[in-house]
Design a protein around this motif. Structure first.
Motif, PDB file in Angstrom:
ATOM      1  N   THR A 179     -20.793  29.194 -11.061  1.00  0.00           N
ATOM      2  CA  THR A 179     -20.217  30.381 -10.429  1.00  0.00           C
ATOM      3  C   THR A 179     -18.709  30.219 -10.362  1.00  0.00           C
ATOM      4  N   SER A 180     -18.013  31.309 -10.110  1.00  0.00           N
ATOM      5  CA  SER A 180     -16.559  31.225 -10.003  1.00  0.00           C
ATOM      6  C   SER A 180     -16.170  30.802  -8.580  1.00  0.00           C
ATOM      7  N   VAL A 181     -14.940  30.383  -8.432  1.00  0.00           N
ATOM      8  CA  VAL A 181     -14.435  29.976  -7.117  1.00  0.00           C
ATOM      9  C   VAL A 181     -14.493  31.155  -6.151  1.00  0.00           C
ATOM     10  N   ILE A 182     -14.069  32.322  -6.614  1.00  0.00           N
ATOM     11  CA  ILE A 182     -14.040  33.505  -5.752  1.00  0.00           C
ATOM     12  C   ILE A 182     -15.449  33.924  -5.352  1.00  0.00           C
ATOM     13  N   SER A 183     -16.390  33.897  -6.285  1.00  0.00           N
ATOM     14  CA  SER A 183     -17.779  34.241  -5.955  1.00  0.00           C
ATOM     15  C   SER A 183     -18.354  33.264  -4.937  1.00  0.00           C
ATOM     16  N   TYR A 184     -18.033  31.997  -5.099  1.00  0.00           N
ATOM     17  CA  TYR A 184     -18.518  30.992  -4.154  1.00  0.00           C
ATOM     18  C   TYR A 184     -17.938  31.252  -2.761  1.00  0.00           C
ATOM     19  N   LEU A 185     -16.633  31.525  -2.702  1.00  0.00           N
ATOM     20  CA  LEU A 185     -15.982  31.811  -1.422  1.00  0.00           C
ATOM     21  C   LEU A 185     -16.577  33.068  -0.794  1.00  0.00           C
ATOM     22  N   THR A 186     -16.803  34.089  -1.597  1.00  0.00           N
ATOM     23  CA  THR A 186     -17.406  35.322  -1.084  1.00  0.00           C
ATOM     24  C   THR A 186     -18.790  35.032  -0.513  1.00  0.00           C
ATOM     25  N   GLY A 187     -19.570  34.239  -1.210  1.00  0.00           N
ATOM     26  CA  GLY A 187     -20.900  33.852  -0.709  1.00  0.00           C
ATOM     27  C   GLY A 187     -20.817  33.139   0.626  1.00  0.00           C
ATOM     28  N   LEU A 188     -19.857  32.204   0.743  1.00  0.00           N
ATOM     29  CA  LEU A 188     -19.671  31.504   2.021  1.00  0.00           C
ATOM     30  C   LEU A 188     -19.311  32.486   3.130  1.00  0.00           C
ATOM     31  N   ARG A 189     -18.400  33.391   2.811  1.00  0.00           N
ATOM     32  CA  ARG A 189     -17.944  34.353   3.815  1.00  0.00           C
ATOM     33  C   ARG A 189     -19.068  35.299   4.237  1.00  0.00           C
ATOM     34  N   ILE A 190     -19.866  35.748   3.302  1.00  0.00           N
ATOM     35  CA  ILE A 190     -20.954  36.666   3.649  1.00  0.00           C
ATOM     36  C   ILE A 190     -22.026  35.927   4.457  1.00  0.00           C
ATOM     37  N   THR A 191     -22.296  34.693   4.136  1.00  0.00           N
ATOM     38  CA  THR A 191     -23.234  33.902   4.931  1.00  0.00           C
ATOM     39  C   THR A 191     -22.728  33.757   6.364  1.00  0.00           C
ATOM     40  N   GLU A 192     -21.443  33.494   6.497  1.00  0.00           N
ATOM     41  CA  GLU A 192     -20.840  33.393   7.829  1.00  0.00           C
ATOM     42  C   GLU A 192     -20.859  34.752   8.536  1.00  0.00           C
ATOM     43  N   ALA A 193     -20.617  35.830   7.792  1.00  0.00           N
ATOM     44  CA  ALA A 193     -20.660  37.168   8.386  1.00  0.00           C
ATOM     45  C   ALA A 193     -22.058  37.471   8.910  1.00  0.00           C
ATOM     46  N   LYS A 236     -22.539  44.319   0.897  1.00  0.00           N
ATOM     47  CA  LYS A 236     -23.637  45.036   0.241  1.00  0.00           C
ATOM     48  C   LYS A 236     -23.937  44.431  -1.124  1.00  0.00           C
ATOM     49  N   LYS A 237     -22.917  44.064  -1.844  1.00  0.00           N
ATOM     50  CA  LYS A 237     -23.099  43.460  -3.170  1.00  0.00           C
ATOM     51  C   LYS A 237     -23.881  42.151  -3.059  1.00  0.00           C
ATOM     52  N   GLN A 238     -23.605  41.365  -2.031  1.00  0.00           N
ATOM     53  CA  GLN A 238     -24.260  40.069  -1.856  1.00  0.00           C
ATOM     54  C   GLN A 238     -25.667  40.187  -1.277  1.00  0.00           C
ATOM     55  N   THR A 239     -25.845  41.089  -0.325  1.00  0.00           N
ATOM     56  CA  THR A 239     -27.110  41.137   0.420  1.00  0.00           C
ATOM     57  C   THR A 239     -28.007  42.308   0.048  1.00  0.00           C
ATOM     58  N   GLY A 240     -27.425  43.313  -0.593  1.00  0.00           N
ATOM     59  CA  GLY A 240     -28.203  44.499  -0.923  1.00  0.00           C
ATOM     60  C   GLY A 240     -28.265  45.513   0.199  1.00  0.00           C
TER      61      GLY A 240
END
Length: 160
Positions: A99-113, A144-148
């Motif tokens: 995965t890309s760095v940005i996608s990984y960071l986004t995933g971390l942020r959405i998990t935290e959200a 929405k993109k991450q979780t649907g």
């Protein structure tokens, strides 16, 4: 194919000359064989060191992202903290994580959200700002993109 040439022993050749030639050829073949093996071994060792170094860099990048999940960070900040170039960071990170760095960071942020939404302490604007997003709409789109589902839909689903 090279031509086949039959070697002939000279009539006045010294005693044991055939044996000396055979031994010298054997030594040459042993030398070539060992040299090739050492080159292959050195290549394998370099590749192995490279893989370990890349694994280490990816782990450090992940740790940096985790530690700075609430900050507004750029790829150049991550790369400079690791002492590497942005292009190397991007290449190594994708190679190690798929995965890309940005996608990984986004995933971390959405998990935290999601964790923050479950705690019900903050509204969505506060959550997006706490996670380094400038825009609530962008945060919602990424969520929405991450979780649907939108943050509101997620909030309703965890209350039930």
């Amino acid at each position: 194919d090279p031509p086949y040439v039959e070697l002939m022993k000279k009539k006045n050749a010294p005693f044991g000359s055939e044996q000396v030639i055979r031994l010298q050829l054997e030594l040459l073949l042993i030398y070539i064989s060992r040299r090739n093996k050492s080159v292959l071994t050195a290549t394998r060792e370099l590749a192995s060191n490279n893989i370990r170094q890349h694994e280490h860099l990816a782990a450090e990048a992940k740790q940096y992202l985790q530690n700075h999940i609430n900050d507004k960070i750029s790829l150049s900040q991550v790369a400079s903290s690791l002492g590497i170039s942005v292009s190397l960071l991007k290449r190594v990170f994708r190679e190690q994580t798929d995965t890309s760095v940005i996608s990984y960071l986004t995933g971390l942020r959405i998990t935290e959200a999601k964790r923050m939404i479950r705690n019900h302490n903050l509204n969505f604007t506060q959550i997006s700002e706490a996670l380094g997003y400038d825009n609530i709409h962008y945060f919602s789109a990424q969520f929405k993109k991450q979780t649907g589902m939108t943050p509101t839909e997620y909030s309703r689903s965890v209350r039930k």
